[in-house]
Motif scaffolding. Structure first.
Motif, PDB file in Angstrom:
ATOM      1  N   PRO A   1      26.178 -16.068  62.187  1.00 28.85           N
ATOM      2  CA  PRO A   1      27.521 -16.076  61.596  1.00 28.85           C
ATOM      3  C   PRO A   1      28.079 -17.473  61.337  1.00 28.85           C
ATOM      4  O   PRO A   1      29.039 -17.603  60.586  1.00 28.85           O
ATOM      5  N   THR A   2      27.489 -18.524  61.921  1.00 27.45           N
ATOM      6  CA  THR A   2      27.977 -19.883  61.625  1.00 27.45           C
ATOM      7  C   THR A   2      27.276 -20.466  60.403  1.00 27.45           C
ATOM      8  O   THR A   2      27.592 -21.583  59.991  1.00 27.45           O
ATOM      9  N   CYS A   3      26.326 -19.735  59.833  1.00 28.71           N
ATOM     10  CA  CYS A   3      25.643 -20.150  58.591  1.00 28.71           C
ATOM     11  C   CYS A   3      24.972 -21.504  58.716  1.00 28.71           C
ATOM     12  O   CYS A   3      24.870 -22.245  57.730  1.00 28.71           O
ATOM     13  N   GLY A   4      24.542 -21.859  59.908  1.00 29.88           N
ATOM     14  CA  GLY A   4      23.837 -23.117  60.099  1.00 29.88           C
ATOM     15  C   GLY A   4      24.700 -24.256  60.594  1.00 29.88           C
ATOM     16  O   GLY A   4      24.216 -25.378  60.740  1.00 29.88           O
ATOM     17  N   LEU A   5      25.971 -23.998  60.903  1.00 30.27           N
ATOM     18  CA  LEU A   5      26.851 -25.066  61.382  1.00 30.27           C
ATOM     19  C   LEU A   5      26.367 -25.636  62.709  1.00 30.27           C
ATOM     20  O   LEU A   5      26.289 -26.857  62.877  1.00 30.27           O
ATOM     21  N   HIS A   6      26.081 -24.772  63.671  1.00 30.47           N
ATOM     22  CA  HIS A   6      25.648 -25.251  64.982  1.00 30.47           C
ATOM     23  C   HIS A   6      24.340 -26.038  64.883  1.00 30.47           C
ATOM     24  O   HIS A   6      24.094 -26.953  65.672  1.00 30.47           O
ATOM     25  N   ALA A   7      23.525 -25.688  63.889  1.00 32.61           N
ATOM     26  CA  ALA A   7      22.251 -26.378  63.714  1.00 32.61           C
ATOM     27  C   ALA A   7      22.374 -27.623  62.840  1.00 32.61           C
ATOM     28  O   ALA A   7      21.392 -28.333  62.632  1.00 32.61           O
ATOM     29  N   GLY A   8      23.587 -27.884  62.327  1.00 37.41           N
ATOM     30  CA  GLY A   8      23.798 -29.056  61.489  1.00 37.41           C
ATOM     31  C   GLY A   8      23.223 -28.928  60.093  1.00 37.41           C
ATOM     32  O   GLY A   8      22.970 -29.935  59.423  1.00 37.41           O
TER      33      GLY A   8
END
Length: 283
Positions: A130-137
């Motif tokens: 659900p973060t669309c890759g935010l946590h992974a940068g």
């Protein structure tokens, strides 16, 4: 007058409520109230009428609101032009699942008109992130749905959508005008893979652990219901595939559309993106 203080003022003027403005600005109310008082002292006039009935703009406040919006808009354009000159005019946007939301279409048009020289890269993700890759940068900003783990993220709500139960059209419950989660308690649901964000999983499972086919994308959710007769939660205004229907869920909180980005990221392209999104998703 500092730009930061003007942003505080605009938030209060638009919300007409100090508590809501503070939440929107991700700060506590006392320093916000002090900043507005200091601004009134600098200007030499009262900007808000405060009473038991609420907060209203004074005539002076109404004039300042127009001017402040113009100044902040110009400041954002300056930041974006400087970023472009520095070779940084690229924004990577994460979008969750089905990107046919009309809000996305309006946002894309408005953002391109405002920033024609910015290259926007889209990274569409499935329902397992659900973060669309935010946590992974992997992205700068995400257009997604809450709730999810917001650690180290800033989240701004854009809209709230009612939800319903996705059922086969020949399901006995499909004839009902509305359902409650208890009506679906003994049914198999489609579920997300193990390791999916727990807050996200809990919301789409109606707050209870469920068993059923594992899905990763919107089309897989629909096919799980069509082929297996399972149930699940979907947006009430989504047009289901042939053979399926959506019945309103009366005791489910709406699904919140949000923009999210990494906490402390001062990229002016993100700030402008969120501002334009706030307007695009209100229509």
């Amino acid at each position: 007058m500092e730009l930061r203080t003007l942003r505080y003022f605009v938030a209060v003027a638009e919300e007409l409520h100090f508590g809501r403005a503070a939440a929107r600005l991700h700060m506590s109310q006392p320093p916000l109230s002090r900043a507005i008082k200091q601004l009134e002292t600098e200007i030499g006039a009262t900007l808000f009428d405060r009473s038991s009935a609420g907060v209203t703009l004074t005539p002076v406040g109404a004039v300042l609101l127009d001017e402040a919006r113009s100044l902040l808009d110009q400041a954002d354009r300056v930041r974006v032009r400087v970023a472009a000159a520095a070779g940084a005019a690229t924004l990577t946007v994460g979008i969750l699942g089905d990107s046919t939301d009309p809000g996305v279409t309006r946002l894309a048009g408005a953002y391109r008109r405002r920033h024609p020289h910015v290259e926007v890269r889209i990274r569409e993700t499935d329902l397992t992130d659900p973060t669309c890759g935010l946590h992974a940068g992997l992205v700068d900003v995400a257009l997604t749905r809450a709730p999810f783990d917001e650690t180290a993220l800033t989240v701004h709500e854009l809209r709230a959508d009612p939800v319903g139960a996705l059922l086969r059209a020949d399901d006995p419950l499909a004839r009902r005008d509305g359902l409650r989660l208890a009506d679906l308690a003994d049914r198999r649901w489609f579920v997300f893979p193990e390791g999916t964000d727990s807050l996200w999983q809990s919301y789409w499972s109606g707050g209870e652990p469920r068993k059923g086919p594992v899905v990763r994308a919107v089309v897989e959710c629909q096919q799980a219901v069509l082929w297996n007769g399972t149930v699940g939660v979907t947006l009430l205004d989504h047009r289901p595939a042939a053979g399926l229907t959506v019945v309103p869920l009366l005791d489910m909180e709406p699904s919140r559309v949000v923009a999210a980005w990494n906490e402390g990221d001062t990229n002016p392209l993100i700030r402008s993106f969120v501002q334009i999104a706030s307007t695009a998703y209100r229509h």
